[in-house]
Design a protein around this motif. Structure first.
Motif, PDB file in Angstrom:
ATOM      1  N   ALA A  50       0.865  -1.178   0.000  1.00 29.30           N
ATOM      2  CA  ALA A  50       0.000   0.000   0.000  1.00 29.30           C
ATOM      3  C   ALA A  50       0.903   1.229   0.000  1.00 29.30           C
ATOM      4  CB  ALA A  50      -0.895   0.011   1.221  1.00 29.30           C
ATOM      5  N   ALA A  51       0.621   2.191  -0.860  1.00 31.81           N
ATOM      6  CA  ALA A  51       1.457   3.398  -0.979  1.00 31.81           C
ATOM      7  C   ALA A  51       0.628   4.645  -0.696  1.00 31.81           C
ATOM      8  CB  ALA A  51       2.048   3.486  -2.380  1.00 31.81           C
ATOM      9  N   LYS A  68      -3.217   0.434  -3.553  1.00 26.95           N
ATOM     10  CA  LYS A  68      -2.800  -0.902  -3.127  1.00 26.95           C
ATOM     11  C   LYS A  68      -2.599  -1.790  -4.344  1.00 26.95           C
ATOM     12  CE  LYS A  68      -5.786  -0.984   0.945  1.00 26.95           C
ATOM     13  NZ  LYS A  68      -6.925  -1.708   1.509  1.00 26.95           N
ATOM     14  N   ALA A  69      -1.562  -2.620  -4.305  1.00 29.40           N
ATOM     15  CA  ALA A  69      -1.307  -3.554  -5.404  1.00 29.40           C
ATOM     16  C   ALA A  69      -0.345  -4.630  -4.924  1.00 29.40           C
ATOM     17  CB  ALA A  69      -0.729  -2.825  -6.608  1.00 29.40           C
ATOM     18  N   ARG A  70      -0.136  -5.633  -5.783  1.00 28.58           N
ATOM     19  CA  ARG A  70       0.790  -6.722  -5.454  1.00 28.58           C
ATOM     20  C   ARG A  70       2.241  -6.312  -5.658  1.00 28.58           C
ATOM     21  NH1 ARG A  70      -1.724 -11.662  -6.143  1.00 28.58           N
ATOM     22  NH2 ARG A  70       0.167 -12.610  -5.333  1.00 28.58           N
ATOM     23  N   GLU A  71       2.468  -5.279  -6.482  1.00 28.33           N
ATOM     24  CA  GLU A  71       3.820  -4.780  -6.746  1.00 28.33           C
ATOM     25  C   GLU A  71       3.910  -3.313  -6.337  1.00 28.33           C
ATOM     26  OE1 GLU A  71       6.225  -6.751  -7.854  1.00 28.33           O
ATOM     27  OE2 GLU A  71       4.862  -8.452  -8.088  1.00 28.33           O
ATOM     28  N   ARG A  77       1.711   3.998  -8.667  1.00 27.65           N
ATOM     29  CA  ARG A  77       0.985   4.559  -9.819  1.00 27.65           C
ATOM     30  C   ARG A  77      -0.480   4.810  -9.457  1.00 27.65           C
ATOM     31  NH1 ARG A  77      -2.428   3.240 -13.383  1.00 27.65           N
ATOM     32  NH2 ARG A  77      -2.560   1.068 -12.750  1.00 27.65           N
ATOM     33  N   LYS A  78      -1.113   3.813  -8.790  1.00 25.34           N
ATOM     34  CA  LYS A  78      -2.518   3.969  -8.389  1.00 25.34           C
ATOM     35  C   LYS A  78      -2.678   5.123  -7.405  1.00 25.34           C
ATOM     36  CE  LYS A  78      -4.144  -0.817  -8.790  1.00 25.34           C
ATOM     37  NZ  LYS A  78      -4.628  -1.969  -8.016  1.00 25.34           N
ATOM     38  N   ALA A  79      -1.748   5.226  -6.446  1.00 27.57           N
ATOM     39  CA  ALA A  79      -1.821   6.294  -5.452  1.00 27.57           C
ATOM     40  C   ALA A  79      -1.650   7.660  -6.107  1.00 27.57           C
ATOM     41  CB  ALA A  79      -0.747   6.083  -4.390  1.00 27.57           C
TER      42      ALA A  79
END
Length: 195
Positions: A50-51, A68-71, A77-79
């Motif tokens: 989570a970033a 949040k992502a697996r990588e 990028r999502k954040a």
């Protein structure tokens, strides 16, 4: 020139992409926190990330996002995209500091922000410093009280910044001129200096 047919469509798409890249290039982003979480499954552990990212244009606009992502790169990028969607505009005095002192809170996180004279710099810790630097604020004194969780501190800082008012907006709300409002302020400052 947009043109017709498939070539015309490509030109329009290329222009849109250029505009998007130009808009994105004006923003500065800072990674504040990465949290690694583990999910225990039959074969072992599955990690996720989570970033927390702050994005701003250093001219009075700032936003934060959580992804949040697996990588890790995907979470960042999502954040960043979430932060660009949640931008707020903060009125700054002379483009460098706050107009007035302000409190903010979120959950157990409490922050106190004070306007500072020129040359003070950004006196703030961790996540709050990232918010002020991406906002473009040069002089501010900030204190965090309560929770030191970066998510709570950032949200409390944004709560405080949302309560920031400029003399222009106060004058418009009261239906008076800005000069009348500021002359009252000078009178009050003169009285407090003589006392």
């Amino acid at each position: 020139m947009t043109g017709q047919g498939p070539n015309g469509k490509k030109i329009v798409m290329a222009r849109d992409r250029e505009r998007r890249e130009e808009r994105d290039s004006e923003f500065v982003d800072k990674l504040v926190h990465i949290n690694r979480v583990a999910k225990v499954v039959k074969g072992g552990r599955r990690f996720g990330f989570a970033a927390l990212v702050i994005v701003g244009d250093q001219k009075g606009r700032v936003g934060f996002g959580h992804g949040k992502a697996r990588e890790v790169p995907e979470a960042i990028r999502k954040a960043t995209e979430a932060a660009k969607r949640s931008l707020i505009r903060v009125p700054l005095r002379e483009g460098r500091t706050l107009h007035h002192d302000v409190h903010g809170r979120h959950g157990a996180g409490k922050v106190f922000l004070r306007a500072a004279p020129s040359g003070t710099g950004v006196i703030a810790g961790g996540p709050m410093r990232a918010v002020f630097e991406t906002l473009g604020m040069q002089d501010v004194v900030a204190k965090s009280l309560g929770s030191s969780n970066p998510y709570n501190m950032v949200r409390a800082t944004f709560d405080a910044l949302k309560h920031q008012d400029s003399p222009r907006s106060v004058a418009a709300r009261r239906g008076i001129k800005v000069s009348a409002l500021q002359s009252r302020r000078r009178d009050v400052d003169a009285e407090t200096a003589t006392d």
